[in-house]
Enzyme design. Structure first.
Site, PDB file in Angstrom:
ATOM      1  CE  LYS A 144      -1.923  -0.562   4.174  1.00  0.00           C
ATOM      2  NZ  LYS A 144      -1.341  -2.130   5.029  1.00  0.00           N
ATOM      3  NE  ARG A 183      -3.689  -0.371  10.745  1.00  0.00           N
ATOM      4  CZ  ARG A 183      -2.402  -0.471  10.048  1.00  0.00           C
ATOM      5  NH1 ARG A 183      -2.751   1.197   9.165  1.00  0.00           N
ATOM      6  NH2 ARG A 183      -1.312  -0.431   9.791  1.00  0.00           N
ATOM      7  NE  ARG A 232       8.074  -3.617   5.965  1.00  0.00           N
ATOM      8  CZ  ARG A 232       6.194  -2.777   5.728  1.00  0.00           C
ATOM      9  NH1 ARG A 232       6.216  -2.296   5.025  1.00  0.00           N
ATOM     10  NH2 ARG A 232       5.516  -3.545   7.220  1.00  0.00           N
ATOM     11  NE  ARG A 265       7.476  -1.125   9.812  1.00  0.00           N
ATOM     12  CZ  ARG A 265       6.092  -1.013   9.336  1.00  0.00           C
ATOM     13  NH1 ARG A 265       6.159  -0.455   7.971  1.00  0.00           N
ATOM     14  NH2 ARG A 265       4.889  -1.640   9.720  1.00  0.00           N
ATOM     15  NE  ARG A 275       2.851  -4.824  11.309  1.00  0.00           N
ATOM     16  CZ  ARG A 275       3.321  -4.456  10.236  1.00  0.00           C
ATOM     17  NH1 ARG A 275       4.820  -5.722  10.897  1.00  0.00           N
ATOM     18  NH2 ARG A 275       3.646  -4.395   9.145  1.00  0.00           N
TER      19      ARG A 275
END
Ligand code: ADP
Length: 188
Positions: free
Chosen positions: A14, A89, A128, A134, A145
Site C-alpha cells: 500500500k 483501519r 523489509r 522496523r 498484525r
C-alpha cells in the site's frame, strides 16, 4: 480531483504504491503509519503514547488518530485531493471519516483493496525487517498484525463494497505491473 483510500493487509505494498500514485497526481500521500513512526522517532507526546501499541502490532487508540486526520485533511495541500494509506483501519475510523468528509463537502472516489496471500505478506515483511529494521517486523508481531488486520480492518472491505466504491487489485505482481493497473484505474 483524486481522493483515494488504500486498504489491504500489512505488507501488501500500500505504502509504496500510494506514494508513487500521489507523486503522479501531485497530491499528498497521507500515511498514518508514517506519521506515527515519525512521531515515535522524534519522541513527541503522540509518538510516546503510540510506541507500545505499534511495537506490539496493535492499533493505536482511535483518539490518537482521529484529530490528527481531521487536521491533516484540513491542510491547504489536501484541497487538491489526497491518498489515505493506513486509515481508516476499523469501522469506527471509517464512520468518523464519513462524517468528516460530509462536513468538508468532500467524498472519496475509490477504495483500493490490495490483495496479497498471507505467505507472500509474511515473506515481504521479513525481508523489509532485514532492510529497514522496523521494530514491528519480527515474526511474532507480523503474525499479530495480520490477525488485527483480519479482525478489525478486513470488515471495511464489505463496508466499502456495499457503497460500490471498492476496487480490488492483485498486489502479488511486480511493482510496475501494480502501478500500471492503479494508473489505469484512476484515469477512469
Ligand atoms: P502496516 O500496514 O505494514 O501494518 P502501517 O505503517 O500502516 O503498517 O502501520 C504501522 C502501525 O501503526 C500499525 O501496526 C498501528 O500500530 C499503527 N497505525 C497506523 N495507522 C493506524 C490507524 N489508522 N489506527 C490505529 N493504528 C494505526
Amino acid at each position: 480531483m483524486t481522493r483515494l483510500i488504500f486498504l489491504g493487509p500489512p505488507g501488501a505494498g500500500k505504502g509504496t504504491q500510494a506514494k508513487i500514485l500521489a507523486d503522479v497526481c501531485e497530491i499528498p500521500h497521507i500515511s498514518t503509519g508514517d506519521i506515527l513512526r515519525n512521531a515515535k522517532a522524534e519522541g513527541t507526546p503522540l509518538g510516546l503514547k503510540a510506541k507500545s501499541y505499534m511495537d506490539r502490532g496493535e492499533l493505536v487508540p482511535d483518539d490518537l488518530i482521529l484529530d490528527l486526520i481531521r487536521e491533516r485533511l484540513n491542510q491547504p495541500d489536501a484541497k487538491a485531493g489526497w491518498i489515505l494509506d493506513g486509515f481508516p483501519r476499523n469501522v469506527n475510523q471509517a464512520n468518523f471519516l464519513d462524517n468528516l468528509l460530509r462536513e468538508m463537502s468532500q467524498g472519496c472516489d475509490r477504495v483500493v483493496n490490495m490483495e496479497v496471500a498471507d505467505e507472500v505478506l509474511v515473506e515481504r515483511m521479513l525481508g523489509r525487517a532485514r532492510k529497514e529494521g522496523r521494530a514491528d517486523d519480527t515474526p511474532e508481531v507480523i503474525s499479530h498484525r495480520l490477525e488485527v488486520y483480519r479482525q478489525q480492518t478486513a470488515p471495511l472491505i464489505d463496508y466499502y463494497s456495499d457503497r460500490q466504491i471498492l476496487v480490488s487489485v492483485d498486489g502479488d505482481r511486480s511493482l510496475n505491473e501494480v502501478t500500471t493497473t492503479l494508473k489505469e484505474l484512476i484515469a477512469l
